[in-house]
Design an enzyme around this catalytic site. Structure first.
Site, short mmCIF file in Angstrom:
data_model
loop_
_atom_site.label_atom_id
_atom_site.label_comp_id
_atom_site.label_asym_id
_atom_site.label_seq_id
_atom_site.Cartn_x
_atom_site.Cartn_y
_atom_site.Cartn_z
CG ASP A 158 -15.34 4.81 -6.89
OD1 ASP A 158 -14.33 4.69 -7.59
OD2 ASP A 158 -16.41 5.26 -7.32
CG MET A 197 8.19 -21.74 -1.68
SD MET A 197 9.06 -20.23 -2.10
CE MET A 197 10.44 -20.30 -0.99
#
Length: 788
Positions: free
Chosen positions: A168, A582
């Site tokens: 929450d 990458m």
């Protein structure tokens, strides 16, 4: 108090006489396993005896097999799993003193005086009460002859550290709790999936999300999916909410929108305190608008699934920091919670956080709504403001004159330079709507510098950017071309469209391009306009920011792929995977994916490695395999080394592992750029663009003459907006030049390099790797403003 990052030397085995236990309590959340793993492995590295307490406080009271010694292998292959492997339970017995007396005895018999509590505010409050009563509990145990006076003297102080695990995000004192980001992923995945069916049938979907006392999930979920209306406990609508809701939805349908999304937090109510349920909302829409409305209650789906990369890394950092905080605690130490402040792990007094969290509940009970929002923190407040502005159907009339022209309107432009990255579209949408809201005119420049020179420029309206937030890639089009040698043509186009302020969104190229344009201000008066860059690249290689837009999505893609690749070896034979990521010369993706995926090593350009290091890692892998581990994961950044290529590392491991393990190689490629942007990237793009509008407007206002000509010459009118430590910061481009390695296109200083020792500590098996000690950064408490 200014933050200081202190480097401390932590020797292996320096805490041999200490006993530490970790347990999870209350509702579970994704990322708890990663926190347990980090606590256990850091404690083993320091030489502590570590225990699991199973089933939370209930296990502490019951003792016996519920308190088990943990070892390195106990926490292997759990980082990617949701929930908590050591179990969690609500415990009535611990609420009684008799239960706490049993728990104290069980801990003392095992020499445990250090506890890591992973749970919500109730669990942390219970732990603090236990700590306060510790002396009197020991006195009672001595009196009952359950323990000896020697044991009482030896274990006379109980130290506790809290980690907040809650989907929450309802705990004050931390920007994010463990599990919140993953819960947002689940919500966004569901809404993205529902959107296509809603669009097909022109439906209104009412989505009920968790949040009995906190509307964070509904609010941020609403921002990330362009929800039309949200109901949250902190901002209850007036009793006439059905009229406002129907008016909004009817206007949107008449404007041509085929789908509507309403998000209801389970604790939503109106100003009078009457609950608002998904059923109530459906009934109103059915009766008044005759729309085809459907309800989806997400329920415990939000607690489930694999944790996101953000939650795994957050839990790793917090878990390691919790162990260090316990080791440094003295008898006078105040118990702390490990929190996230901006991008820094900090220690905050536990009870201050608990009291503030309880103050929110009190403010809501007393209907002091504005106070409740304020107590939630600046981040929540700004999310709410941004949401209110972005969901308006039309900009407010008071910002325009009788002819519909903005009263204080300027002419702004937005463009992309560099490779596409997730979050770019969210930033453009936010920029366009924030600017139009103010009364500005916004031009979208298609295809970067080339598009600008070709005159591929169009005005963007409010509805032109509807539905952009959840889309990957770059709708405006992007190219890597730099402005060098084309300044005359660019100046002519800026003059033609009377552009007074420019936003460039993109990777290292956008930073480089903005700098080149700003350098030519003396030669071209059209360049004397405020220019701001939002860094957006999966490589995260732009100076002046700790996170660039798109890197969170890229990181999640790699982490998910690593999970799948590793699972492919499940139940077969021992196997090592070498994976190439990458990032150019920047090792961010390899390092953080290594931390999130539980990798054994991550090779990057910034940290030089030799054949000796590779050899050492091969031996380490072999010894792990000999002790029963069946899978290994090695990451390598694409430009880590000219000669030690991915193929070389694969061949080395294949040859040296003969008879012990097999090796496979994977080069991930462009799938790392991601499909749909993560909630983090969507909201970061939204907030950054909103800040850029305010900044551009302020700069234009300060530097405009009576004829509407803008003349910005000072260096601080060409900037890059980044997240630095605890806040958003506009850094002048000229100041960033000294921080940049232009040859390798990376910043000279990178914050995440300090996480690399943690990656190695969490990956190294005790018997496999002996080292004298390791420097790791301990980040101290700070009370400055968080990233909002």
């Amino acid at each position: 108090m200014n933050s200081e990052i202190n480097q401390r030397f932590l020797a292996r085995g320096s805490q041999k006489d200490k006993g530490l236990a970790v347990f999870t309590s209350g509702g579970d959340s994704q990322g708890m396993n990663a926190a347990v793993r980090a606590c256990v492995r850091m404690a083993i590295y320091l030489g502590c005896k570590v225990y699991f307490i199973r089933e939370g406080y209930q296990g502490m009271v019951d003792g016996g097999d519920c308190i088990q010694e943990a070892n390195w292998a106990s926490v292997s292959s759990i980082i990617h799993r949701g929930g908590t492997i050591i179990g969690s339970a609500r415990c009535q017995d611990f609420r009684e003193r008799q239960g706490r007396l049993k728990a104290a005895n069980n801990l003392i018999q095992r020499g445990i005086t250090n506890l890591v509590v992973i749970g919500g505010d109730g669990s942390l409050t219970g732990a603090n009460l236990f700590r306060q009563e510790w002396s009197s509990l020991l006195d009672e145990l001595v009196k009952n002859k359950t323990i000896t006076t020697e044991q009482q003297e030896k274990f006379n102080v109980l130290h506790i550290v809290g980690l907040v695990g809650s989907i929450d995000n309802d705990f004050c004192g931390t920007d994010m709790t463990i599990g919140t980001d993953t819960a947002l992923h689940r919500i966004i995945e569901a809404i993205d999936a529902i959107s296509s069916t809603a669009y097909s049938h022109q439906r209104t979907f009412i989505m009920e999300v968790m949040g009995r006392h906190c509307g964070y999930l509904a609010l941020v979920g609403g921002l990330a999916c362009e929800a039309d209306f949200i109901f949250i406990p902190e901002m209850p609508p007036k009793v006439d909410w059905p009229d406002r809701l129907c008016s909004q939805l009817a206007q949107e349908r008449s404007a041509g929108q085929r789908l509507n999304i309403v998000i209801v937090a389970e604790g939503a109510m109106d100003r009078e305190g009457h609950p608002i349920t998904a059923e109530d909302v459906k009934k109103v829409i059915d009766e008044r608008l005759k729309h085809d409305a459907r309800i989806t209650v997400l329920g415990h789906v939000q607690r489930g699934g694999n944790p996101s990369a953000f939650d795994r890394i957050l839990a790793c950092r917090m878990g390691a920091e919790a162990t260090l905080a316990l080791m440094e605690a003295t008898k006078d130490s105040v118990p702390v919670v490990i929190s996230l402040d901006g991008n820094q792990a900090v220690r905050v007094p536990l009870m201050e956080c608990v009291e503030r969290t309880q103050a929110v509940a009190k403010a809501m009970a007393e209907k002091r709504w504005a106070d409740a929002v304020k107590l939630r923190g600046r981040s929540f407040e700004r999310n709410l403001e941004t949401y209110k502005m972005l969901t308006r159907l039309k900009p407010p009339k008071e910002n325009f004159d009788a002819d519909g022209k903005g009263i204080e309107g300027y002419r702004l432009a937005v463009m992309h330079i560099g490779a596409p990255a997730c979050g770019m579209n969210a930033a453009v949408r936010s920029f366009v709507r924030n600017a139009i809201y103010r009364g500005d005119v916004v031009y979208g420049i298609n295809d970067g510098v080339e598009g600008l020179i070709a005159g591929n420029v169009r005005e963007l309206g409010w509805s032109d950017v509807s539905g952009w937030v959840g889309q990957g890639g770059a709708y405006l089009g992007t190219k890597r071309t730099l402005p060098e040698g084309k300044f005359k043509e660019i100046a002519a186009r800026l003059k033609e469209f009377k552009i007074q302020g420019l936003l460039i969104i993109g990777g290292f190229e956008s930073y480089h391009a903005a700098g080149q344009i700003a350098d030519q201000r003396d030669n071209y008066p059209q360049f004397c306009i405020p220019i701001v860059v939002i860094p957006s690249t999966i490589s995260n290689n732009v100076p002046g920011t700790e996170f660039s837009l798109g890197c969170d999505t890229g990181l999640n893609e790699i982490t998910e792929i690593c999970d799948r690749i590793r699972q492919s070896a499940q139940g077969t034979k021992r196997r090592v995977f070498v994976i190439e990521t990458m990032g150019g010369y920047c090792g961010y993706l390899a390092t953080l994916a290594g931390l999130a995926g539980g990798a054994d090593a991550a090779y990057i350009y910034e940290e030089k490695f030799s054949i000796k290091d590779l050899q050492q890692d091969v031996y380490h892998m072999a010894s792990k395999m000999a002790e029963g581990v069946s899978r290994g994961l090695i990451l390598r950044n694409e430009k880590a080394s000219e000669n030690y290529s991915t193929d070389f590392i694969y061949r080395l491991y294949s040859e040296e592992g003969k008879g012990l393990f097999t090796c496979r190689m994977n080069i991930l490629g462009h799938m790392q750029q991601g499909g749909s942007p993560t909630p983090f990237d969507r909201n970061m793009g939204t907030k950054m663009a909103a800040k850029c509008v305010d900044w551009l407007a302020a700069q234009i206002k300060a530097n405009i003459d009576a004829n509407g000509v803008v003349n910005c010459k000072s260096p601080d009118t060409a900037t890059l907006l980044g997240i630095v430590s605890r806040q958003y910061r506009f850094s002048p481009l000229v100041d960033l030049i000294a921080e940049t390695n232009f040859d390798q296109r990376i910043p000279k200083k990178q914050w995440w390099l300090r996480l690399r020792p943690l990656l190695r500590i969490l990956a190294k098996h005790d018997s496999a790797y002996e080292e004298e000690g390791m420097y790791i950064t301990v980040e101290e408490e700070c009370d400055t403003d968080a990233v909002a």
